[in-house]
Design a protein around this motif. Structure first.
Motif, PDB file in Angstrom:
ATOM      1  N   LEU A  18       0.817  -1.200   0.000  1.00 56.05           N
ATOM      2  CA  LEU A  18       0.000   0.000   0.000  1.00 56.05           C
ATOM      3  C   LEU A  18       0.856   1.257   0.000  1.00 56.05           C
ATOM      4  CD1 LEU A  18      -2.912   1.099   0.358  1.00 56.05           C
ATOM      5  CD2 LEU A  18      -2.467   1.056   2.799  1.00 56.05           C
ATOM      6  N   SER A  19       0.408   2.253  -0.710  1.00 58.66           N
ATOM      7  CA  SER A  19       1.087   3.540  -0.742  1.00 58.66           C
ATOM      8  C   SER A  19       0.222   4.546   0.012  1.00 58.66           C
ATOM      9  CB  SER A  19       1.285   3.974  -2.200  1.00 58.66           C
ATOM     10  OG  SER A  19       2.118   5.085  -2.271  1.00 58.66           O
ATOM     11  N   ASN A  20       0.687   4.943   1.171  1.00 62.15           N
ATOM     12  CA  ASN A  20      -0.045   5.874   2.020  1.00 62.15           C
ATOM     13  C   ASN A  20       0.318   7.294   1.591  1.00 62.15           C
ATOM     14  OD1 ASN A  20      -1.571   6.943   4.042  1.00 62.15           O
ATOM     15  ND2 ASN A  20      -0.288   6.217   5.702  1.00 62.15           N
ATOM     16  N   ALA A  21      -0.601   7.959   0.930  1.00 64.60           N
ATOM     17  CA  ALA A  21      -0.334   9.283   0.357  1.00 64.60           C
ATOM     18  C   ALA A  21      -0.793  10.396   1.289  1.00 64.60           C
ATOM     19  CB  ALA A  21      -1.066   9.406  -0.978  1.00 64.60           C
ATOM     20  N   HIS A  22       0.009  11.438   1.384  1.00 61.02           N
ATOM     21  CA  HIS A  22      -0.394  12.642   2.122  1.00 61.02           C
ATOM     22  C   HIS A  22      -1.188  13.538   1.173  1.00 61.02           C
ATOM     23  CE1 HIS A  22       2.858  11.374   4.787  1.00 61.02           C
ATOM     24  NE2 HIS A  22       2.268  12.117   5.713  1.00 61.02           N
ATOM     25  N   ILE A  23      -2.291  14.072   1.639  1.00 67.43           N
ATOM     26  CA  ILE A  23      -3.069  15.007   0.828  1.00 67.43           C
ATOM     27  C   ILE A  23      -2.308  16.330   0.751  1.00 67.43           C
ATOM     28  CG2 ILE A  23      -5.255  16.238   0.585  1.00 67.43           C
ATOM     29  CD1 ILE A  23      -6.509  13.910   2.283  1.00 67.43           C
ATOM     30  N   LEU A  24      -2.002  16.897   1.912  1.00 64.24           N
ATOM     31  CA  LEU A  24      -1.140  18.080   1.970  1.00 64.24           C
ATOM     32  C   LEU A  24       0.274  17.576   2.204  1.00 64.24           C
ATOM     33  CD1 LEU A  24      -3.267  20.509   4.189  1.00 64.24           C
ATOM     34  CD2 LEU A  24      -3.143  20.396   1.691  1.00 64.24           C
ATOM     35  N   PRO A  25       1.205  17.902   1.333  1.00 62.87           N
ATOM     36  CA  PRO A  25       2.571  17.358   1.433  1.00 62.87           C
ATOM     37  C   PRO A  25       3.207  17.631   2.789  1.00 62.87           C
ATOM     38  CG  PRO A  25       2.297  18.656  -0.580  1.00 62.87           C
ATOM     39  CD  PRO A  25       1.072  18.864   0.236  1.00 62.87           C
ATOM     40  N   LYS A  26       3.799  16.589   3.348  1.00 63.50           N
ATOM     41  CA  LYS A  26       4.355  16.713   4.705  1.00 63.50           C
ATOM     42  C   LYS A  26       5.517  17.699   4.772  1.00 63.50           C
ATOM     43  CE  LYS A  26       6.912  12.457   4.080  1.00 63.50           C
ATOM     44  NZ  LYS A  26       7.064  11.072   4.489  1.00 63.50           N
ATOM     45  N   HIS A  27       6.255  17.875   3.682  1.00 67.19           N
ATOM     46  CA  HIS A  27       7.383  18.817   3.716  1.00 67.19           C
ATOM     47  C   HIS A  27       6.908  20.279   3.676  1.00 67.19           C
ATOM     48  CE1 HIS A  27       6.688  18.326  -0.615  1.00 67.19           C
ATOM     49  NE2 HIS A  27       7.218  19.515  -0.757  1.00 67.19           N
ATOM     50  N   GLU A  28       5.719  20.511   3.156  1.00 66.98           N
ATOM     51  CA  GLU A  28       5.170  21.867   3.114  1.00 66.98           C
ATOM     52  C   GLU A  28       4.208  22.152   4.272  1.00 66.98           C
ATOM     53  OE1 GLU A  28       3.825  23.365  -0.746  1.00 66.98           O
ATOM     54  OE2 GLU A  28       4.723  21.565  -1.635  1.00 66.98           O
ATOM     55  N   PRO A  30       4.190  20.607   7.765  1.00 65.69           N
ATOM     56  CA  PRO A  30       4.595  19.747   8.885  1.00 65.69           C
ATOM     57  C   PRO A  30       3.593  19.736  10.035  1.00 65.69           C
ATOM     58  CG  PRO A  30       6.041  21.665   8.722  1.00 65.69           C
ATOM     59  CD  PRO A  30       5.162  21.666   7.506  1.00 65.69           C
ATOM     60  N   SER A  31       2.780  20.770  10.148  1.00 66.19           N
ATOM     61  CA  SER A  31       1.806  20.823  11.246  1.00 66.19           C
ATOM     62  C   SER A  31       0.758  19.710  11.151  1.00 66.19           C
ATOM     63  CB  SER A  31       1.116  22.180  11.296  1.00 66.19           C
ATOM     64  OG  SER A  31       0.339  22.400  10.141  1.00 66.19           O
ATOM     65  N   VAL A  32       0.541  19.178   9.952  1.00 64.20           N
ATOM     66  CA  VAL A  32      -0.452  18.105   9.780  1.00 64.20           C
ATOM     67  C   VAL A  32       0.153  16.846   9.143  1.00 64.20           C
ATOM     68  CG1 VAL A  32      -2.504  19.588   9.765  1.00 64.20           C
ATOM     69  CG2 VAL A  32      -1.271  19.162   7.625  1.00 64.20           C
ATOM     70  N   SER A  33       1.467  16.747   9.201  1.00 64.11           N
ATOM     71  CA  SER A  33       2.129  15.606   8.565  1.00 64.11           C
ATOM     72  C   SER A  33       1.727  14.270   9.185  1.00 64.11           C
ATOM     73  CB  SER A  33       3.649  15.762   8.599  1.00 64.11           C
ATOM     74  OG  SER A  33       4.109  15.762   9.929  1.00 64.11           O
ATOM     75  N   THR A  34       1.359  14.274  10.465  1.00 67.78           N
ATOM     76  CA  THR A  34       0.963  13.029  11.123  1.00 67.78           C
ATOM     77  C   THR A  34      -0.546  12.955  11.388  1.00 67.78           C
ATOM     78  OG1 THR A  34       1.426  13.963  13.299  1.00 67.78           O
ATOM     79  CG2 THR A  34       3.221  12.741  12.223  1.00 67.78           C
ATOM     80  N   CYS A  35      -1.276  13.916  10.908  1.00 61.23           N
ATOM     81  CA  CYS A  35      -2.736  13.915  11.070  1.00 61.23           C
ATOM     82  C   CYS A  35      -3.329  12.747  10.262  1.00 61.23           C
ATOM     83  CB  CYS A  35      -3.313  15.243  10.599  1.00 61.23           C
ATOM     84  SG  CYS A  35      -5.113  15.324  10.685  1.00 61.23           S
ATOM     85  N   VAL A  36      -4.112  11.922  10.909  1.00 63.60           N
ATOM     86  CA  VAL A  36      -4.679  10.745  10.255  1.00 63.60           C
ATOM     87  C   VAL A  36      -5.539  11.121   9.050  1.00 63.60           C
ATOM     88  CG1 VAL A  36      -5.991   8.622  10.641  1.00 63.60           C
ATOM     89  CG2 VAL A  36      -4.774   9.652  12.521  1.00 63.60           C
ATOM     90  N   LEU A  37      -6.242  12.233   9.123  1.00 61.01           N
ATOM     91  CA  LEU A  37      -7.107  12.653   8.013  1.00 61.01           C
ATOM     92  C   LEU A  37      -6.320  13.170   6.814  1.00 61.01           C
ATOM     93  CD1 LEU A  37      -9.931  14.419  10.017  1.00 61.01           C
ATOM     94  CD2 LEU A  37     -10.074  12.241   8.794  1.00 61.01           C
ATOM     95  N   ASN A  38      -5.031  13.426   6.987  1.00 62.30           N
ATOM     96  CA  ASN A  38      -4.198  13.920   5.885  1.00 62.30           C
ATOM     97  C   ASN A  38      -3.615  12.773   5.061  1.00 62.30           C
ATOM     98  OD1 ASN A  38      -2.896  15.863   4.294  1.00 62.30           O
ATOM     99  ND2 ASN A  38      -1.059  15.777   5.535  1.00 62.30           N
ATOM    100  N   HIS A  39      -4.235  11.627   5.126  1.00 60.55           N
ATOM    101  CA  HIS A  39      -3.748  10.457   4.400  1.00 60.55           C
ATOM    102  C   HIS A  39      -4.849   9.864   3.539  1.00 60.55           C
ATOM    103  CE1 HIS A  39       0.034  10.002   6.669  1.00 60.55           C
ATOM    104  NE2 HIS A  39      -0.661  10.564   7.646  1.00 60.55           N
ATOM    105  N   MET A  40      -4.400   9.258   2.433  1.00 61.31           N
ATOM    106  CA  MET A  40      -5.305   8.480   1.582  1.00 61.31           C
ATOM    107  C   MET A  40      -4.579   7.187   1.222  1.00 61.31           C
ATOM    108  SD  MET A  40      -6.759  11.247  -1.169  1.00 61.31           S
ATOM    109  CE  MET A  40      -5.126  11.590  -1.807  1.00 61.31           C
ATOM    110  N   TYR A  41      -5.326   6.135   1.054  1.00 57.05           N
ATOM    111  CA  TYR A  41      -4.756   4.876   0.600  1.00 57.05           C
ATOM    112  C   TYR A  41      -4.851   4.830  -0.914  1.00 57.05           C
ATOM    113  CZ  TYR A  41      -5.105   3.523   5.468  1.00 57.05           C
ATOM    114  OH  TYR A  41      -4.980   3.478   6.834  1.00 57.05           O
ATOM    115  N   LEU A  42      -3.697   4.877  -1.557  1.00 58.42           N
ATOM    116  CA  LEU A  42      -3.638   4.871  -3.020  1.00 58.42           C
ATOM    117  C   LEU A  42      -2.677   3.793  -3.508  1.00 58.42           C
ATOM    118  CD1 LEU A  42      -3.348   8.714  -3.735  1.00 58.42           C
ATOM    119  CD2 LEU A  42      -5.422   7.321  -3.746  1.00 58.42           C
ATOM    120  N   CYS A  43      -2.970   3.228  -4.672  1.00 59.88           N
ATOM    121  CA  CYS A  43      -2.019   2.325  -5.299  1.00 59.88           C
ATOM    122  C   CYS A  43      -0.837   3.161  -5.792  1.00 59.88           C
ATOM    123  CB  CYS A  43      -2.669   1.563  -6.452  1.00 59.88           C
ATOM    124  SG  CYS A  43      -3.155   2.585  -7.866  1.00 59.88           S
ATOM    125  N   PHE A  44       0.224   2.513  -6.168  1.00 65.05           N
ATOM    126  CA  PHE A  44       1.419   3.234  -6.593  1.00 65.05           C
ATOM    127  C   PHE A  44       1.120   4.169  -7.762  1.00 65.05           C
ATOM    128  CE2 PHE A  44       5.203   3.634  -9.251  1.00 65.05           C
ATOM    129  CZ  PHE A  44       6.076   4.215  -8.337  1.00 65.05           C
TER     130      PHE A  44
END
Length: 90
Positions: A18-28, A30-44
């Motif tokens: 599984l590729s766990n994608a960040h909706i808002l990029p974690k490098h831009e 960081p305040s929400v880089s670990t927020c569970v809602l900032n993730h989507m499950y996407l294929c590669f």
């Protein structure tokens, strides 16, 4: 064996691949880089397309889901970025 579905194309994916994608990029954002809602499950393939450009991401089936998730956590975003304007409430 655990399987999940890509939230964009619905392809079945082994959980280990599984590729766990960040909706808002974690490098831009960081305040929400670990927020569970900032993730989507996407294929590669879908993850690559989502990350390729905001224009490409906006054409994807998963864009509406991503926008709804951003609305749920945007109040904890501390960074000021024009990217947030892409996720205006519809």
């Amino acid at each position: 064996m655990n399987w999940v579905k890509c939230e964009n194309c619905k392809q079945k994916i082994k959980a280990s691949r599984l590729s766990n994608a960040h909706i808002l990029p974690k490098h831009e954002f960081p305040s929400v880089s670990t927020c569970v809602l900032n993730h989507m499950y996407l294929c590669f393939h879908c993850h690559s397309k989502f990350d390729s450009s905001w224009k490409a991401a906006q054409t994807m089936v998963v864009w509406n889901l991503a926008s709804k998730r951003v609305q749920k956590f945007k109040h904890i975003v501390t960074e000021n970025s024009p990217i947030l304007e892409l996720f205006k409430k519809e």
